[in-house]
Design a protein around this motif. Structure first.
Motif, PDB file in Angstrom:
ATOM      1  N   UNK A 187     -12.586  22.827 -13.822  1.00 11.29           N
ATOM      2  CA  UNK A 187     -11.807  21.936 -12.989  1.00 11.29           C
ATOM      3  C   UNK A 187     -10.373  21.902 -13.512  1.00 11.29           C
ATOM      4  N   UNK A 188      -9.406  22.100 -12.616  1.00  4.49           N
ATOM      5  CA  UNK A 188      -8.008  22.070 -13.022  1.00  4.49           C
ATOM      6  C   UNK A 188      -7.355  20.770 -12.568  1.00  4.49           C
ATOM      7  N   UNK A 189      -6.240  20.475 -13.204  1.00  7.84           N
ATOM      8  CA  UNK A 189      -5.485  19.277 -12.863  1.00  7.84           C
ATOM      9  C   UNK A 189      -4.074  19.674 -12.485  1.00  7.84           C
ATOM     10  N   UNK A 190      -3.526  18.971 -11.518  1.00 14.66           N
ATOM     11  CA  UNK A 190      -2.149  19.185 -11.106  1.00 14.66           C
ATOM     12  C   UNK A 190      -1.442  17.844 -11.003  1.00 14.66           C
ATOM     13  N   UNK A 191      -0.131  17.910 -10.943  1.00 10.56           N
ATOM     14  CA  UNK A 191       0.682  16.733 -10.668  1.00 10.56           C
ATOM     15  C   UNK A 191       1.424  17.036  -9.374  1.00 10.56           C
ATOM     16  N   UNK A 192       1.292  16.134  -8.411  1.00 10.43           N
ATOM     17  CA  UNK A 192       1.890  16.331  -7.096  1.00 10.43           C
ATOM     18  C   UNK A 192       2.950  15.258  -6.857  1.00 10.43           C
ATOM     19  N   UNK A 193       4.150  15.723  -6.521  1.00  7.27           N
ATOM     20  CA  UNK A 193       5.247  14.835  -6.133  1.00  7.27           C
ATOM     21  C   UNK A 193       5.241  14.789  -4.610  1.00  7.27           C
ATOM     22  N   UNK A 194       4.952  13.638  -4.041  1.00 11.79           N
ATOM     23  CA  UNK A 194       4.957  13.483  -2.591  1.00 11.79           C
ATOM     24  C   UNK A 194       6.150  12.623  -2.211  1.00 11.79           C
ATOM     25  N   UNK A 195       6.869  13.080  -1.185  1.00  9.61           N
ATOM     26  CA  UNK A 195       8.090  12.413  -0.764  1.00  9.61           C
ATOM     27  C   UNK A 195       7.864  11.748   0.587  1.00  9.61           C
ATOM     28  N   UNK A 196       8.400  10.538   0.745  1.00  8.03           N
ATOM     29  CA  UNK A 196       8.324   9.863   2.036  1.00  8.03           C
ATOM     30  C   UNK A 196       9.005  10.743   3.066  1.00  8.03           C
ATOM     31  N   UNK A 197       8.268  11.110   4.122  1.00 11.57           N
ATOM     32  CA  UNK A 197       8.855  11.955   5.156  1.00 11.57           C
ATOM     33  C   UNK A 197       9.166  11.162   6.417  1.00 11.57           C
ATOM     34  N   UNK A 198       8.395  10.106   6.668  1.00 12.92           N
ATOM     35  CA  UNK A 198       8.682   9.238   7.811  1.00 12.92           C
ATOM     36  C   UNK A 198       7.823   7.988   7.712  1.00 12.92           C
ATOM     37  N   UNK A 199       8.159   7.008   8.535  1.00 12.05           N
ATOM     38  CA  UNK A 199       7.386   5.775   8.644  1.00 12.05           C
ATOM     39  C   UNK A 199       7.116   5.547  10.123  1.00 12.05           C
ATOM     40  N   UNK A 200       6.012   4.919  10.406  1.00 11.54           N
ATOM     41  CA  UNK A 200       5.760   4.547  11.787  1.00 11.54           C
ATOM     42  C   UNK A 200       4.952   3.259  11.824  1.00 11.54           C
ATOM     43  N   UNK A 201       5.002   2.613  12.967  1.00 15.07           N
ATOM     44  CA  UNK A 201       4.259   1.379  13.160  1.00 15.07           C
ATOM     45  C   UNK A 201       2.852   1.762  13.579  1.00 15.07           C
ATOM     46  N   UNK A 202       1.865   1.223  12.905  1.00 16.59           N
ATOM     47  CA  UNK A 202       0.465   1.491  13.209  1.00 16.59           C
ATOM     48  C   UNK A 202       0.142   0.923  14.587  1.00 16.59           C
ATOM     49  N   UNK A 203      -0.141   1.822  15.526  1.00 21.48           N
ATOM     50  CA  UNK A 203      -0.441   1.386  16.883  1.00 21.48           C
ATOM     51  C   UNK A 203      -1.760   0.632  16.959  1.00 21.48           C
ATOM     52  N   UNK A 204      -2.623   0.804  15.964  1.00 21.87           N
ATOM     53  CA  UNK A 204      -3.882   0.074  15.939  1.00 21.87           C
ATOM     54  C   UNK A 204      -3.723  -1.327  15.385  1.00 21.87           C
ATOM     55  N   UNK A 205      -2.530  -1.606  14.873  1.00 20.30           N
ATOM     56  CA  UNK A 205      -2.246  -2.954  14.400  1.00 20.30           C
ATOM     57  C   UNK A 205      -2.178  -3.844  15.645  1.00 20.30           C
ATOM     58  N   UNK A 206      -2.893  -4.909  15.652  1.00 22.58           N
ATOM     59  CA  UNK A 206      -2.977  -5.761  16.835  1.00 22.58           C
ATOM     60  C   UNK A 206      -1.868  -6.799  16.891  1.00 22.58           C
TER      61      UNK A 206
END
Length: 136
Positions: free
Chosen positions: A1-20
């Motif tokens: 089993x290998x391990x990595x480090x992942x840098x994730x960048x915010x690409x966008x935001x949206x309003x959850x349409x399932x939010x009531x």
């Protein structure tokens, strides 16, 4: 089993349409999105940099010992993940820029990518990075 480090960048935001949230309150949701509060708002993160875990540790070891930047980046091994936001930009940019002279070519490439991601945060403070240790 290998391990990595992942840098994730915010690409966008949206309003959850399932939010009531009632239609008459949607303005509050959009206002919350604008100021960065999360009320029915989903962040979309996109992997921007991935490196093997042992190589990540060696890369971080090139930062000045005892510095705030090094302690911040050492949070990945310690806690499994860290968040890098606008409050960290100057500190980390300075540290990674100064460390490049003693880094391998691969580490220099990662530092360049890191500096680019930090520049994106500087230009748009709502952008942030989530750095996670992952087991493959």
């Amino acid at each position: 089993m290998s391990e990595t480090v992942v840098f994730s960048q915010l690409s966008r935001k949206f309003v959850d349409e399932n939010d009531n949230t009632p239609a008459d309150a949607q303005q509050v949701v959009y206002y919350s999105l604008a100021i960065g509060h999360h009320l029915g708002v989903i962040d979309c993160l996109k992997a921007a940099l991935t490196c093997p875990y042992p190589a990540y540790q060696a890369w971080v070891a090139t930062l000045e010992a005892g510095s705030q930047a090094r302690r911040k980046m050492e949070g990945v091994p310690r806690y499994g993940e860290i968040v890098i936001d606008s409050t960290h930009v100057d500190m980390l940019a300075y540290a990674f820029d100064n460390a490049r002279s003693q880094q391998t070519a691969e580490q220099q490439s990662w530092s360049e990518q890191m500096l680019s991601m930090l520049q994106a945060i500087h230009q748009e403070p709502a952008v942030y990075l989530m750095v996670r240790r992952q087991h493959d």
